[in-house]
Design a protein around this motif. Structure first.
Motif, PDB file in Angstrom:
ATOM      1  N   CYS A   1       1.946   3.654   4.059  1.00 20.60           N
ATOM      2  CA  CYS A   1       2.989   3.989   5.033  1.00 20.60           C
ATOM      3  C   CYS A   1       4.296   4.413   4.383  1.00 20.60           C
ATOM      4  O   CYS A   1       5.216   4.860   5.074  1.00 20.60           O
ATOM      5  CB  CYS A   1       3.244   2.798   5.952  1.00 20.60           C
ATOM      6  SG  CYS A   1       1.817   2.393   6.981  1.00 20.60           S
TER       7      CYS A   1
ATOM      8  N   ARG B   1      -2.762  -0.103   8.838  1.00 19.16           N
ATOM      9  CA  ARG B   1      -2.686   1.277   8.355  1.00 19.16           C
ATOM     10  C   ARG B   1      -2.211   2.203   9.475  1.00 19.16           C
ATOM     11  O   ARG B   1      -2.079   1.812  10.632  1.00 19.16           O
ATOM     12  CB  ARG B   1      -4.072   1.745   7.904  1.00 19.16           C
ATOM     13  CG  ARG B   1      -4.617   1.120   6.638  1.00 19.16           C
ATOM     14  CD  ARG B   1      -5.820   1.955   6.195  1.00 19.16           C
ATOM     15  NE  ARG B   1      -6.443   1.434   4.991  1.00 19.16           N
ATOM     16  CZ  ARG B   1      -7.599   0.788   4.972  1.00 19.16           C
ATOM     17  NH1 ARG B   1      -8.232   0.573   6.104  1.00 19.16           N
ATOM     18  NH2 ARG B   1      -8.115   0.360   3.839  1.00 19.16           N
TER      19      ARG B   1
ATOM     20  N   LEU C   1      -6.885  -2.685   9.783  1.00 16.68           N
ATOM     21  CA  LEU C   1      -6.255  -3.623   8.853  1.00 16.68           C
ATOM     22  C   LEU C   1      -6.600  -3.267   7.409  1.00 16.68           C
ATOM     23  O   LEU C   1      -7.689  -2.770   7.122  1.00 16.68           O
ATOM     24  CB  LEU C   1      -6.724  -5.049   9.149  1.00 16.68           C
ATOM     25  CG  LEU C   1      -6.138  -5.731  10.393  1.00 16.68           C
ATOM     26  CD1 LEU C   1      -6.767  -7.096  10.568  1.00 16.68           C
ATOM     27  CD2 LEU C   1      -4.627  -5.873  10.280  1.00 16.68           C
TER      28      LEU C   1
ATOM     29  N   LEU D   1      -2.069  -6.039   2.392  1.00 14.01           N
ATOM     30  CA  LEU D   1      -0.673  -5.709   2.650  1.00 14.01           C
ATOM     31  C   LEU D   1      -0.131  -4.643   1.689  1.00 14.01           C
ATOM     32  O   LEU D   1       0.524  -3.684   2.117  1.00 14.01           O
ATOM     33  CB  LEU D   1       0.175  -6.978   2.566  1.00 14.01           C
ATOM     34  CG  LEU D   1       1.642  -6.842   2.943  1.00 14.01           C
ATOM     35  CD1 LEU D   1       1.778  -6.333   4.369  1.00 14.01           C
ATOM     36  CD2 LEU D   1       2.374  -8.163   2.764  1.00 14.01           C
TER      37      LEU D   1
ATOM     38  N   PRO E   1      -2.729 -11.737   2.798  1.00 10.49           N
ATOM     39  CA  PRO E   1      -1.796 -11.007   3.662  1.00 10.49           C
ATOM     40  C   PRO E   1      -2.300  -9.597   3.955  1.00 10.49           C
ATOM     41  O   PRO E   1      -2.758  -8.885   3.061  1.00 10.49           O
ATOM     42  CB  PRO E   1      -0.498 -10.966   2.842  1.00 10.49           C
ATOM     43  CG  PRO E   1      -0.618 -12.111   1.886  1.00 10.49           C
ATOM     44  CD  PRO E   1      -2.072 -12.228   1.577  1.00 10.49           C
TER      45      PRO E   1
ATOM     46  N   GLY F   1      -1.877  -5.832   6.404  1.00  8.74           N
ATOM     47  CA  GLY F   1      -0.990  -4.944   7.138  1.00  8.74           C
ATOM     48  C   GLY F   1      -1.806  -3.950   7.936  1.00  8.74           C
ATOM     49  O   GLY F   1      -3.025  -3.870   7.797  1.00  8.74           O
TER      50      GLY F   1
ATOM     51  N   ALA G   1      -1.501  -1.263   2.615  1.00  8.93           N
ATOM     52  CA  ALA G   1      -0.937  -0.758   3.870  1.00  8.93           C
ATOM     53  C   ALA G   1       0.494  -0.263   3.658  1.00  8.93           C
ATOM     54  O   ALA G   1       0.887   0.778   4.198  1.00  8.93           O
ATOM     55  CB  ALA G   1      -0.969  -1.849   4.932  1.00  8.93           C
ATOM     56  N   ILE G   2       1.287  -1.010   2.856  1.00  8.99           N
ATOM     57  CA  ILE G   2       2.675  -0.601   2.595  1.00  8.99           C
ATOM     58  C   ILE G   2       2.706   0.709   1.822  1.00  8.99           C
ATOM     59  O   ILE G   2       3.481   1.615   2.126  1.00  8.99           O
ATOM     60  CB  ILE G   2       3.418  -1.718   1.821  1.00  8.99           C
ATOM     61  CG1 ILE G   2       3.600  -2.951   2.718  1.00  8.99           C
ATOM     62  CG2 ILE G   2       4.762  -1.210   1.303  1.00  8.99           C
ATOM     63  CD1 ILE G   2       4.174  -4.149   1.998  1.00  8.99           C
TER      64      ILE G   2
END
Length: 537
Positions: A526, A511, A516, A519, A507, A509, A522-523
């Protein structure tokens, strides 16, 4: 024909007898390209024997017959040891009337009879085969400055000796293709760029009416003759190799713009067949892609002929020829990497640098949208064909098509998605770090594209992923109870978790910078930082 018989005749020193045997051998093996491994040693001795005859004989017919035999043998790279030596290359160069380092004898400048010309042509053909098939021969050719000798040789070749000029150019092409060090020498010391430019001018009968503008062909202009087309293509191929080296402080823009003007003239011409025309245009496009993009203004700046007011008075005839060539290559559906990517790259870079070229190509490839009922990749327009290529299996092809469309959209993600849909553009956006939207780095003019009324009215109903209006699909959850929905959701989560743990999927996400990342990463990136004013109680 027994090789033993021929070798014994060579040892006997009877060149007339050797000549007759070789003529018979040549007739029997003219179309032979695969040789018996068992006779490999005999063929090596045969090559050595032929060189011996060539050094002692001064009869043109005997020489040309020996050279034809050597040309047949040179198709087998395993037997080229005796020829791929300094002595062997010097012998062949001397027979081809090429001045090289280490040659002691005096060379005649030009063949005086048909028999002498045949010797020169056969010697050049042998050199082409030997250089192509033998790395040691390439090294020897560099040491004796064969390429420099070829340039001097080409200066003295008259247009009446077609085959001599043709195979001299082909040998120059091979040397510049196989030896990168030769390219720089040809450019800096031998003046090869100017030489080949002059050959193209003569061959294509270029007459200048402006600094870089040739007289345009008239409707009644005859096609390029097959002989001149052959010469032009060999010269273009050699120029392509030579211009691959760094041009800084070596060639001024004047010489490079002359090349651009000549290739523009060639693109406006036709040969006696459609296939040969396409081949000639392909070599011209390859050469144009090597030139600095600032010199490509010659393609559209032809004051004497004039242009279109819509595009600032520029002449876009050549741009349309490039576009037609590209579409023809797409329709062929084969060899995209070599046949299509050069013209895509040329149009991309020229569009990025020259506003008028981009505006014209945008109008032809991406006209204002009206009908958005079909997916962008479905249909027969140039836009449909290019969007289909954006998901091609070959990375160079799909990147080339996507980059071309992106530049036509002035590197605006929103504009690109309008014409292609997010699904087709995802690969380019991921590579560029633009999955979150935005623009590329190139600065473009501020003129804006206006949407049609049809597109404005349809825009709220367009699926941004597919880029078209989708028919309403039945909702599979419409008749489910809340318990069933929860069950299906939990089942989906479990399946994704299992695939993730087995590392079958990962998985991802997006940035903040649009690239990419896993996940979790990336979470985390953010997520807002924890508040520092929390209560201690």
């Amino acid at each position: 024909m027994s090789l033993t018989t021929i070798l014994s005749e060579i040892d006997g020193g009877d060149d007339k007898g050797v000549e007759k045997l070789l003529q018979k051998y040549n007739t029997e093996n003219r179309h032979t390209f695969a040789f018996d491994h068992k006779e490999e040693n005999a063929r090596i001795k045969f090559c050595q024997g032929l060189l011996t005859v060539l050094r002692r004989s001064d009869h043109p017919l005997c020489q040309s017959t020996c050279l034809e035999t050597l040309r047949i043998l040179s198709r087998d790279k395993r037997v080229l040891g005796p020829v791929a030596t300094k002595e062997g290359i010097l012998t062949l160069a001397g027979l081809a009337r090429i001045h090289v380092v280490g040659h002691d004898g005096e060379l005649l400048e030009e063949a005086q009879s048909a028999e002498e010309e045949r010797v020169v042509v056969e010697a050049l053909k042998c050199l082409c085969n030997v250089v192509f098939n033998s790395v040691p021969a390439q090294q020897v050719g560099t040491e004796v400055k064969l390429a420099e000798g070829l340039c001097a040789h080409l200066h003295s070749v008259s247009s009446s000796h077609h085959e001599v000029g043709l195979f001299s150019l082909r040998l120059l092409f091979l040397l510049s293709a196989l030896r990168t060090d030769v390219r720089g020498m040809l450019r800096k010391e031998a003046g090869a760029v100017r030489l080949l430019t002059d050959i193209l001018e003569r061959t294509l009968d270029v007459h200048w009416v402006g600094p870089y503008e040739a007289t345009p062909p008239k409707p009644e202009t005859l096609p390029i003759s097959p002989e001149n087309n052959e010469l032009a293509m060999e010269a273009l191929k050699a120029l392509f190799n030579i211009t691959m080296s760094d041009s800084s402080n070596e060639d001024n823009d004047h010489q490079l713009r002359l090349i651009a003007g000549i290739t523009r003239h060639l693109l406006m011409l036709k040969t006696n067949t459609e296939d040969k025309t396409e081949e000639a245009h392909s070599h011209a496009i390859n050469l144009l892609s090597n030139l600095p993009v600032r010199c490509l203004d010659v393609l559209i700046d032809v004051p004497v002929q004039g242009g279109m007011e819509t595009y600032g008075g520029k002449n876009v005839d050549t741009v349309q020829i490039l576009l037609d060539f590209m579409e023809k290559r797409i329709d062929k559906g084969i060899n995209y990497k070599e046949g299509l990517t050069p013209v895509l790259s040329l149009m991309t870079e020229s569009s990025r640098y020259h506003r008028e070229i981009r505006r014209y190509l945008k109008a032809q490839v991406l006209p204002p949208l009206k009908d958005v009922k079909e997916r962008p990749e479905i249909g027969s327009t140039v836009r449909n064909k290019l969007v289909r290529l954006m998901t091609h299996i070959d990375m160079a092809v799909k990147q080339g098509a996507a980059e071309f469309l992106f530049v036509l959209c002035k590197e605006s993600v929103d504009n690109l998605l309008k014409y292609t849909g997010y699904g087709n553009a995802a690969g380019l956006l991921m590579a560029r770090g633009l999955l979150a939207g935005g623009r590329g780095e190139t600065q473009y003019s501020s003129d804006e594209d206006s949407d049609t009324e049809e597109y404005k009215s349809a825009k709220p109903f367009i699926n941004p992923i597919t880029g078209h209006i989708e028919h309403p699909m039945p909702n599979p959850m419409e008749e489910m109870t809340e318990e069933q929905k929860d069950y299906e959701a939990q089942k989906l989560v479990s399946m994704i978790d299992e695939l993730s743990r087995k590392e079958l999927i990962r998985p991802m996400g997006v940035r903040k910078d649009g690239t990419l990342a896993p996940l979790g990463e990336a979470i985390h990136e953010c997520s807002p930082p924890p508040s520092s004013d929390s209560d201690s109680d």
